[in-house]
Design a protein around this motif. Structure first.
Motif, PDB file in Angstrom:
ATOM      1  N   TYR A   1       1.177  -0.821   0.101  1.00  0.00           N
ATOM      2  CA  TYR A   1       0.105  -0.209  -0.054  1.00  0.00           C
ATOM      3  C   TYR A   1       0.689   1.462   0.067  1.00  0.00           C
ATOM      4  O   TYR A   1       1.611   1.299   0.809  1.00  0.00           O
TER       5      TYR A   1
ATOM      6  N   GLN B   1      -1.057  -1.056  -4.318  1.00  0.00           N
ATOM      7  CA  GLN B   1      -2.156  -0.178  -4.401  1.00  0.00           C
ATOM      8  C   GLN B   1      -2.145   1.009  -3.762  1.00  0.00           C
ATOM      9  O   GLN B   1      -0.992   1.222  -2.959  1.00  0.00           O
TER      10      GLN B   1
ATOM     11  N   GLY C   1      -3.140  -0.190  -8.112  1.00  0.00           N
ATOM     12  CA  GLY C   1      -4.290   0.436  -8.158  1.00  0.00           C
ATOM     13  C   GLY C   1      -4.284   1.452  -7.860  1.00  0.00           C
ATOM     14  O   GLY C   1      -3.924   1.969  -7.336  1.00  0.00           O
TER      15      GLY C   1
ATOM     16  N   THR D   1      -6.616   5.354  -6.653  1.00  0.00           N
ATOM     17  CA  THR D   1      -7.266   5.880  -5.795  1.00  0.00           C
ATOM     18  C   THR D   1      -6.773   7.289  -5.597  1.00  0.00           C
ATOM     19  O   THR D   1      -5.556   7.435  -5.006  1.00  0.00           O
TER      20      THR D   1
ATOM     21  N   TRP E   1      -9.737   3.522   2.416  1.00  0.00           N
ATOM     22  CA  TRP E   1      -9.549   3.055   0.904  1.00  0.00           C
ATOM     23  C   TRP E   1      -8.808   1.222   1.607  1.00  0.00           C
ATOM     24  O   TRP E   1      -8.607   0.284   1.093  1.00  0.00           O
TER      25      TRP E   1
ATOM     26  N   ARG F   1     -11.192  -0.982   2.211  1.00  0.00           N
ATOM     27  CA  ARG F   1     -11.595  -1.905   0.881  1.00  0.00           C
ATOM     28  C   ARG F   1     -10.524  -1.972   0.318  1.00  0.00           C
ATOM     29  O   ARG F   1     -10.719  -3.286  -0.356  1.00  0.00           O
ATOM     30  N   GLU F   2      -9.174  -2.466   0.692  1.00  0.00           N
ATOM     31  CA  GLU F   2      -7.955  -3.177  -0.312  1.00  0.00           C
ATOM     32  C   GLU F   2      -7.379  -4.265   0.613  1.00  0.00           C
ATOM     33  O   GLU F   2      -6.630  -5.066  -0.568  1.00  0.00           O
ATOM     34  N   ASN F   3      -8.170  -4.540   1.642  1.00  0.00           N
ATOM     35  CA  ASN F   3      -7.394  -5.706   2.188  1.00  0.00           C
ATOM     36  C   ASN F   3      -7.610  -7.088   2.799  1.00  0.00           C
ATOM     37  O   ASN F   3      -7.528  -6.956   3.660  1.00  0.00           O
TER      38      ASN F   3
END
Length: 200
Positions: A84, A144, A169, A171, A192, A195-197
């Motif tokens: 991330y 991400q 990705g 955002t 965020w 949502r992504e984890n």
């Protein structure tokens, strides 16, 4: 899953505490690196990841700003499963060139003087610029990216280009800044990550 947090400029490993509630089933630790060039900080980050890899099968990286740039200079491909990036510096050469324009410094001047102090508090270094040019980023980790629309260090075009080239990705937070710190920005960041984890 082991979560490693790498802070940005003027940050600290203590910032990792913020992420612990977001990964309740995993261990989250922060790295306090002590060097501030990509070739030195990269070695510190790689050593930390190597140590974690001896104990954990899966490692996830959270890196902020220049911490992301240092991490991408640490040779981590194959060692971490997911990353991330928060407001990452993804084109350091462009950023240095921008700072040279702000300081009205030419390449010839920088090469001749090697280090130039600026009014905005950043030192310009010919060694740093030369390193960045001779060591293009190689990054093949599923990533991400969270980016603030009003980031003054990296343009939206630059971050989009990086994301596309590295299949990351992206955002974008409307009205977000390079430094995510307000209550609204941190809430956006937390949402965020949640949502992504799914894989961390």
């Amino acid at each position: 899953m082991q979560i490693l947090y790498v802070h940005g400029k003027s940050g600290s490993a203590g910032e990792s505490e913020h992420y612990k509630p977001l990964f309740p089933n995993d261990e989250v630790i922060g790295l306090d690196y002590h060097t501030f060039s990509p070739w030195e900080a990269g070695v510190e980050i790689r050593a930390a990841v190597d140590e974690l890899a001896r104990k954990h099968e899966d490692i996830c990286l959270i890196a902020n700003s220049i911490g992301a740039f240092f991490s991408m200079n640490a040779g981590l491909d194959g060692l971490i499963q997911k990353a991330y990036f928060i407001s990452p510096i993804v084109d350091m050469e462009k950023l240095i060139m921008d700072m040279m324009k702000w300081a009205n410094v030419t390449e010839a001047e920088l090469e001749a003087r090697e280090i130039i102090h600026t009014e905005f508090g950043e030192d310009l270094s010919w060694e740093y610029l030369s390193y960045v040019r001779s060591h293009p980023i190689k990054w093949n980790v599923p990533t991400q990216i969270l980016y603030g629309e009003k980031d003054q260090l990296t343009s939206l075009a630059t971050i989009k280009d990086f994301a596309e080239k590295h299949h990351a990705g992206l955002t974008v937070m409307e009205n977000g800044e390079h430094w995510f710190h307000t209550e609204e920005q941190m809430a956006f960041l937390d949402d965020w990550i949640r949502r992504e984890n799914t894989e961390c």
